[in-house]
Design a protein around this motif. Structure first.
Motif, PDB file in Angstrom:
ATOM      1  N   LEU A 280      11.288 -15.887   0.405  1.00 61.72           N
ATOM      2  CA  LEU A 280      10.825 -14.548   0.698  1.00 61.72           C
ATOM      3  C   LEU A 280      10.333 -13.608  -0.361  1.00 61.72           C
ATOM      4  CD1 LEU A 280      13.484 -13.127   3.459  1.00 61.72           C
ATOM      5  CD2 LEU A 280      11.173 -13.555   3.873  1.00 61.72           C
ATOM      6  N   PHE A 281      11.209 -13.896  -1.696  1.00 64.82           N
ATOM      7  CA  PHE A 281      10.597 -13.075  -2.731  1.00 64.82           C
ATOM      8  C   PHE A 281       9.230 -13.701  -3.164  1.00 64.82           C
ATOM      9  CE2 PHE A 281      10.471 -12.295  -7.313  1.00 64.82           C
ATOM     10  CZ  PHE A 281      10.443 -10.995  -7.263  1.00 64.82           C
ATOM     11  N   PHE A 282       9.196 -14.867  -3.279  1.00 61.22           N
ATOM     12  CA  PHE A 282       8.006 -15.812  -3.681  1.00 61.22           C
ATOM     13  C   PHE A 282       6.766 -15.107  -2.653  1.00 61.22           C
ATOM     14  CE2 PHE A 282       5.077 -19.470  -3.624  1.00 61.22           C
ATOM     15  CZ  PHE A 282       4.559 -19.448  -4.880  1.00 61.22           C
ATOM     16  N   MET A 283       6.975 -15.146  -1.435  1.00 65.39           N
ATOM     17  CA  MET A 283       6.075 -15.010  -0.441  1.00 65.39           C
ATOM     18  C   MET A 283       5.452 -13.651  -0.622  1.00 65.39           C
ATOM     19  SD  MET A 283       5.299 -18.025   0.847  1.00 65.39           S
ATOM     20  CE  MET A 283       4.297 -17.392   2.075  1.00 65.39           C
ATOM     21  N   VAL A 284       6.461 -12.504  -0.677  1.00 64.05           N
ATOM     22  CA  VAL A 284       6.108 -11.182  -0.717  1.00 64.05           C
ATOM     23  C   VAL A 284       5.251 -11.337  -1.875  1.00 64.05           C
ATOM     24  CG1 VAL A 284       7.074  -9.013  -1.214  1.00 64.05           C
ATOM     25  CG2 VAL A 284       8.062 -10.456   0.604  1.00 64.05           C
TER      26      VAL A 284
ATOM     27  N   GLY B 192      -2.915  -6.098  -4.634  1.00 67.16           N
ATOM     28  CA  GLY B 192      -2.686  -5.864  -6.208  1.00 67.16           C
ATOM     29  C   GLY B 192      -1.322  -5.056  -6.248  1.00 67.16           C
ATOM     30  N   ALA B 193      -0.526  -5.191  -5.565  1.00 64.98           N
ATOM     31  CA  ALA B 193       0.758  -4.473  -5.818  1.00 64.98           C
ATOM     32  C   ALA B 193       1.941  -4.976  -4.692  1.00 64.98           C
ATOM     33  CB  ALA B 193       0.674  -3.055  -5.617  1.00 64.98           C
ATOM     34  N   THR B 194       2.861  -5.271  -5.009  1.00 63.64           N
ATOM     35  CA  THR B 194       4.089  -5.752  -4.128  1.00 63.64           C
ATOM     36  C   THR B 194       4.730  -4.228  -3.553  1.00 63.64           C
ATOM     37  OG1 THR B 194       5.830  -5.350  -5.776  1.00 63.64           O
ATOM     38  CG2 THR B 194       4.823  -7.615  -5.591  1.00 63.64           C
ATOM     39  N   PRO B 195       5.490  -4.338  -2.683  1.00 61.72           N
ATOM     40  CA  PRO B 195       5.907  -3.083  -1.732  1.00 61.72           C
ATOM     41  C   PRO B 195       6.727  -2.168  -2.651  1.00 61.72           C
ATOM     42  CG  PRO B 195       6.250  -4.778  -0.446  1.00 61.72           C
ATOM     43  CD  PRO B 195       6.019  -5.282  -1.693  1.00 61.72           C
ATOM     44  N   GLY B 196       7.441  -2.656  -3.542  1.00 62.71           N
ATOM     45  CA  GLY B 196       8.096  -1.928  -4.611  1.00 62.71           C
ATOM     46  C   GLY B 196       7.216  -1.314  -5.735  1.00 62.71           C
TER      47      GLY B 196
ATOM     48  N   VAL C  83      13.827  -4.118  -8.235  1.00 59.39           N
ATOM     49  CA  VAL C  83      14.911  -4.069  -7.593  1.00 59.39           C
ATOM     50  C   VAL C  83      14.580  -3.530  -6.132  1.00 59.39           C
ATOM     51  CG1 VAL C  83      16.875  -2.468  -7.052  1.00 59.39           C
ATOM     52  CG2 VAL C  83      16.236  -3.256  -9.486  1.00 59.39           C
ATOM     53  N   VAL C  84      13.576  -2.942  -5.881  1.00 59.08           N
ATOM     54  CA  VAL C  84      13.393  -2.540  -4.541  1.00 59.08           C
ATOM     55  C   VAL C  84      12.558  -3.841  -3.777  1.00 59.08           C
ATOM     56  CG1 VAL C  84      11.200  -1.096  -3.306  1.00 59.08           C
ATOM     57  CG2 VAL C  84      12.447  -0.104  -5.052  1.00 59.08           C
ATOM     58  N   ASP C  85      11.795  -4.594  -4.511  1.00 57.99           N
ATOM     59  CA  ASP C  85      11.271  -5.755  -3.786  1.00 57.99           C
ATOM     60  C   ASP C  85      12.335  -6.939  -3.734  1.00 57.99           C
ATOM     61  OD1 ASP C  85       8.799  -4.942  -3.974  1.00 57.99           O
ATOM     62  OD2 ASP C  85       8.315  -6.060  -5.999  1.00 57.99           O
ATOM     63  N   TRP C  86      13.278  -6.779  -4.486  1.00 55.38           N
ATOM     64  CA  TRP C  86      14.708  -7.842  -4.181  1.00 55.38           C
ATOM     65  C   TRP C  86      15.362  -7.249  -2.974  1.00 55.38           C
ATOM     66  CZ3 TRP C  86      15.381 -12.844  -4.960  1.00 55.38           C
ATOM     67  CH2 TRP C  86      14.961 -13.462  -5.873  1.00 55.38           C
ATOM     68  N   GLY C  87      15.680  -5.977  -2.914  1.00 52.57           N
ATOM     69  CA  GLY C  87      16.359  -5.160  -1.928  1.00 52.57           C
ATOM     70  C   GLY C  87      15.789  -5.424  -0.654  1.00 52.57           C
ATOM     71  N   LEU C  88      14.347  -5.541  -0.328  1.00 51.63           N
ATOM     72  CA  LEU C  88      13.662  -5.521   0.769  1.00 51.63           C
ATOM     73  C   LEU C  88      13.859  -7.000   1.148  1.00 51.63           C
ATOM     74  CD1 LEU C  88      11.614  -4.649   2.779  1.00 51.63           C
ATOM     75  CD2 LEU C  88       9.919  -5.210   1.246  1.00 51.63           C
ATOM     76  N   CYS C  89      13.852  -7.945   0.202  1.00 49.26           N
ATOM     77  CA  CYS C  89      13.685  -9.458   0.677  1.00 49.26           C
ATOM     78  C   CYS C  89      15.284  -9.703   1.001  1.00 49.26           C
ATOM     79  CB  CYS C  89      13.423 -10.455  -0.633  1.00 49.26           C
ATOM     80  SG  CYS C  89      11.634 -10.166  -1.046  1.00 49.26           S
ATOM     81  N   LEU C  90      16.342  -9.053   0.416  1.00 52.52           N
ATOM     82  CA  LEU C  90      17.503  -9.422   0.917  1.00 52.52           C
ATOM     83  C   LEU C  90      17.819  -8.896   2.042  1.00 52.52           C
ATOM     84  CD1 LEU C  90      19.370  -8.841  -2.728  1.00 52.52           C
ATOM     85  CD2 LEU C  90      19.102 -11.033  -1.440  1.00 52.52           C
TER      86      LEU C  90
ATOM     87  N   SER D  38      16.398 -11.042   4.827  1.00 49.47           N
ATOM     88  CA  SER D  38      16.913 -12.391   4.800  1.00 49.47           C
ATOM     89  C   SER D  38      18.331 -12.147   5.312  1.00 49.47           C
ATOM     90  CB  SER D  38      17.369 -12.937   3.205  1.00 49.47           C
ATOM     91  OG  SER D  38      18.029 -14.127   3.171  1.00 49.47           O
ATOM     92  N   ALA D  39      18.788 -11.013   5.229  1.00 53.84           N
ATOM     93  CA  ALA D  39      20.213 -10.891   6.028  1.00 53.84           C
ATOM     94  C   ALA D  39      20.221 -10.724   7.484  1.00 53.84           C
ATOM     95  CB  ALA D  39      20.940  -9.705   5.443  1.00 53.84           C
ATOM     96  N   LEU D  40      18.996 -10.198   7.910  1.00 54.86           N
ATOM     97  CA  LEU D  40      18.843  -9.680   9.089  1.00 54.86           C
ATOM     98  C   LEU D  40      18.262 -11.220   9.985  1.00 54.86           C
ATOM     99  CD1 LEU D  40      16.950  -6.416   8.892  1.00 54.86           C
ATOM    100  CD2 LEU D  40      19.345  -6.961   9.968  1.00 54.86           C
ATOM    101  N   VAL D  41      17.237 -11.932   9.249  1.00 53.68           N
ATOM    102  CA  VAL D  41      16.693 -13.162   9.979  1.00 53.68           C
ATOM    103  C   VAL D  41      17.332 -14.402   9.637  1.00 53.68           C
ATOM    104  CG1 VAL D  41      14.337 -14.197  10.417  1.00 53.68           C
ATOM    105  CG2 VAL D  41      14.481 -11.529   9.997  1.00 53.68           C
TER     106      VAL D  41
END
Length: 144
Positions: free
Chosen positions: A71-75, A84-88, A47-54, A57-60
Motif C-alpha cells: 500500500l505504501f509503495f502504491m500510494v 506530484g505529492a502524497t496525501p501526507g 508519518v501521515v502516509d504510513w498512518g493512512l496505509c496502516l 491495511s488494518a481495515l481491508v
C-alpha cells in the motif's frame, strides 16, 4: 598542539559554506513557494502516509505487514505520478518536483519510492537537504 575545536566534531554537522542558500544549486528559490521544504515537514508527511496505509491495511487486509508495504509503495507511486505529492505531503503543503533530467515522473516516483523503502538513502542528505533517494530520482521536495 592541536586543539579539539581545530578538528571539529560530528556534532558540529556537515561543513557549510558561508552564505550558501539551500536549493540554490538545484535552481530553487531561497524562500516562499518552490523553496526547499523545511526538514520537520518531511518526516511528518511520511508519518501521515504510513498512518493512512496502516489504517487501510488494518481495515481491508487485517494489518498484514506485506500489505502495509505494498500500500505504501502504491500510494507513493500513484500519487507522485498523478499529483506530484502524497496525501501526507498534500496535507503539509509539500510537493515533489523534478529538478534534473527529463525522465517521466512515473519513473522518478518508482526510483524514489524503492530507495526510500531501503531506508539508508532516506537518511543520507546533501547540502541542499536533499535525501539520496531524491538525488537518484532527480527530484526535490519543496513548499507549496
Amino acid at each position: 598542539m592541536i586543539d579539539r575545536k581545530d578538528l571539529g566534531s560530528w556534532m558540529d554537522g556537515a561543513p557549510v559554506e558561508e552564505g550558501y542558500v539551500k536549493g540554490s544549486s538545484l535552481g530553487l528559490p531561497a524562500q516562499g513557494a518552490g523553496a526547499v521544504a523545511p526538514f520537520w515537514r518531511r518526516p511528518l508527511s511520511l508519518v501521515v502516509d504510513w498512518g493512512l496505509c496502516l489504517l487501510v491495511s488494518a481495515l481491508v487486509f487485517s494489518g498484514d505487514p506485506l500489505a502495509n508495504l505494498v500500500l505504501f509503495f502504491m500510494v507513493n507511486v500513484l500519487f507522485l505520478s498523478l499529483f506530484g505529492a502524497t496525501p501526507g505531503q498534500f496535507v503539509l503543503r509539500l510537493r515533489v518536483l523534478p529538478v534534473t533530467g527529463r525522465s517521466p515522473m512515473v519513473l522518478r516516483a518508482l526510483v524514489r519510492t524503492v530507495l526510500m523503502l531501503l531506508l539508508l538513502p532516506a537518511v543520507v542528505w546533501n547540502r541542499d537537504t536533499q535525501p539520496l533517494h531524491d538525488v537518484a530520482a532527480g527530484t526535490a521536495v519543496v513548499t507549496v
